[in-house]
Design a protein around this motif. Structure first.
Motif, PDB file in Angstrom:
ATOM      1  N   ALA A 188      -8.124  -2.592  -2.512  1.00 36.33           N
ATOM      2  CA  ALA A 188      -6.617  -2.198  -2.214  1.00 36.33           C
ATOM      3  C   ALA A 188      -5.672  -3.473  -2.857  1.00 36.33           C
ATOM      4  O   ALA A 188      -6.358  -4.761  -2.863  1.00 36.33           O
ATOM      5  N   PRO A 189      -4.559  -3.444  -3.289  1.00 34.48           N
ATOM      6  CA  PRO A 189      -3.831  -4.845  -3.945  1.00 34.48           C
ATOM      7  C   PRO A 189      -3.188  -5.308  -2.613  1.00 34.48           C
ATOM      8  O   PRO A 189      -1.828  -5.444  -2.668  1.00 34.48           O
ATOM      9  N   LEU A 190      -3.865  -5.913  -2.018  1.00 35.06           N
ATOM     10  CA  LEU A 190      -3.347  -7.033  -0.815  1.00 35.06           C
ATOM     11  C   LEU A 190      -3.753  -8.535  -1.163  1.00 35.06           C
ATOM     12  O   LEU A 190      -4.790  -8.780  -1.785  1.00 35.06           O
TER      13      LEU A 190
ATOM     14  N   MET B 157       0.914  -1.136  -0.122  1.00 35.60           N
ATOM     15  CA  MET B 157      -0.080  -0.056  -0.068  1.00 35.60           C
ATOM     16  C   MET B 157       0.749   1.441   0.113  1.00 35.60           C
ATOM     17  O   MET B 157       0.387   2.414   0.220  1.00 35.60           O
ATOM     18  N   ALA B 158       2.155   1.084  -0.200  1.00 34.57           N
ATOM     19  CA  ALA B 158       3.222   2.143   0.066  1.00 34.57           C
ATOM     20  C   ALA B 158       2.540   3.401  -1.270  1.00 34.57           C
ATOM     21  O   ALA B 158       2.698   4.587  -0.673  1.00 34.57           O
ATOM     22  N   SER B 159       2.019   3.089  -2.359  1.00 36.94           N
ATOM     23  CA  SER B 159       1.802   4.380  -3.365  1.00 36.94           C
ATOM     24  C   SER B 159       0.661   5.089  -2.683  1.00 36.94           C
ATOM     25  O   SER B 159       0.448   6.188  -2.982  1.00 36.94           O
ATOM     26  N   LYS B 160      -0.322   4.184  -2.275  1.00 32.13           N
ATOM     27  CA  LYS B 160      -1.579   4.743  -1.689  1.00 32.13           C
ATOM     28  C   LYS B 160      -1.440   5.645  -0.470  1.00 32.13           C
ATOM     29  O   LYS B 160      -2.134   6.497  -0.231  1.00 32.13           O
ATOM     30  N   LYS B 161      -0.432   5.111   0.502  1.00 30.76           N
ATOM     31  CA  LYS B 161      -0.032   5.826   1.610  1.00 30.76           C
ATOM     32  C   LYS B 161       0.567   7.190   1.133  1.00 30.76           C
ATOM     33  O   LYS B 161       0.440   8.197   1.803  1.00 30.76           O
ATOM     34  N   ARG B 162       1.308   7.174   0.243  1.00 24.89           N
ATOM     35  CA  ARG B 162       2.316   8.543  -0.293  1.00 24.89           C
ATOM     36  C   ARG B 162       1.107   9.415  -0.699  1.00 24.89           C
ATOM     37  O   ARG B 162       1.095  10.550  -0.395  1.00 24.89           O
ATOM     38  N   GLU B 163       0.099   8.822  -1.481  1.00 22.06           N
ATOM     39  CA  GLU B 163      -0.726   9.614  -2.255  1.00 22.06           C
ATOM     40  C   GLU B 163      -1.558  10.197  -1.012  1.00 22.06           C
ATOM     41  O   GLU B 163      -2.049  11.448  -0.984  1.00 22.06           O
TER      42      GLU B 163
END
Length: 244
Positions: free
Chosen positions: A227-229, A51-57
């Motif tokens: 989410a990509p989980l 979820m790194a990209s979503k957290k950065r967003e």
């Protein structure tokens, strides 16, 4: 469908009987409070990778809410192991709240790994009762994977609104109930009672976006996503921010 959910829930409850017995005896909560931080420290590594990209967003506009002091004062509710620290802007002043005191040693490690932050303090308290945090005292509040497990989401959101400065923002990222009539929703309903105990009060079936829509914020930016989980059950997510 309701009958099938009932039968499958019953079967799972029978299989999970030892866990329910420990809960009845008042021991399960103690076990969870001691063991859950060790499990979460591993889980959050995987979650952050996916979820790194979503957290950065999500946190990309935190700086927009810096107050007159020129430094962002941030309160993280349900801080856990400090998994969000690396996404916060430099010189951000961070206060953490969590009802589980066993997270403190993991927070200390996270603080040492994130020297770009100014750590203020760790408060042992539930998000629904943050009386140690003054009214209108923080620029931003962060809450990720927390509203699924609190006893009263509306009360927590009222507390968030209280501690935010005028114009401050509440940032959130939460897994939520899936769309009704989907297989994912079916299994969320079936597994939720056992999941609730196993994952320290986490609810698979909570429609958290409704509580946010009903809260008294002046502006709400909320997105739904898959989410990509790895775990299908927790892929339905919401994220965004609300402004006081």
């Amino acid at each position: 469908m309701a009958f099938a959910i009932f039968i499958l829930r019953l079967a799972i409850c029978i299989l999970a009987f030892p866990m329910y017995l420990l809960n009845f005896l008042g021991l399960w909560n103690w076990i969870c409070k001691k063991c859950f931080p060790y499990f979460l420290v591993r889980l959050t590594v995987m979650y952050n990778e996916q979820m790194a990209s979503k957290k950065r967003e999500l946190f990309s506009n935190l700086q927009e809410f810096v107050g007159p002091s020129g430094t962002l004062s941030l309160l993280e509710v349900g801080c856990g192991t400090g998994a969000n620290f690396k996404f916060y802007p430099p010189e951000c002043r961070v206060t953490c709240i969590d009802p589980n005191p066993n997270f403190e040693k993991f927070l200390i490690k996270s603080i040492a790994e994130n020297r770009h932050l100014q750590f203020e303090r760790f408060v042992v308290a539930a998000g629904e009762n943050m009386h140690e945090v003054a009214d209108g005292s923080v620029d931003a509040v962060v809450c990720t994977l927390v509203l699924c497990s609190v006893g009263d989401p509306q009360k927590l959101l009222r507390e968030v609104h209280r501690v935010l400065k005028p114009g401050g923002a509440f940032f959130f990222m939460e897994h939520v109930a899936s769309e009704p009539s989907t297989w994912n929703y079916f299994w969320q309903q079936v597994l939720n009672p056992a999941w609730y105990l196993l994952f320290d009060g986490c609810n698979l079936t909570r429609e958290t976006w409704k509580a946010l829509e009903q809260a008294s914020f002046s502006k709400l930016k909320l997105q739904h996503l898959q989410a990509p989980l790895s775990w299908e059950l927790v892929r339905p997510h919401i994220f965004g921010y609300a402004v006081k």
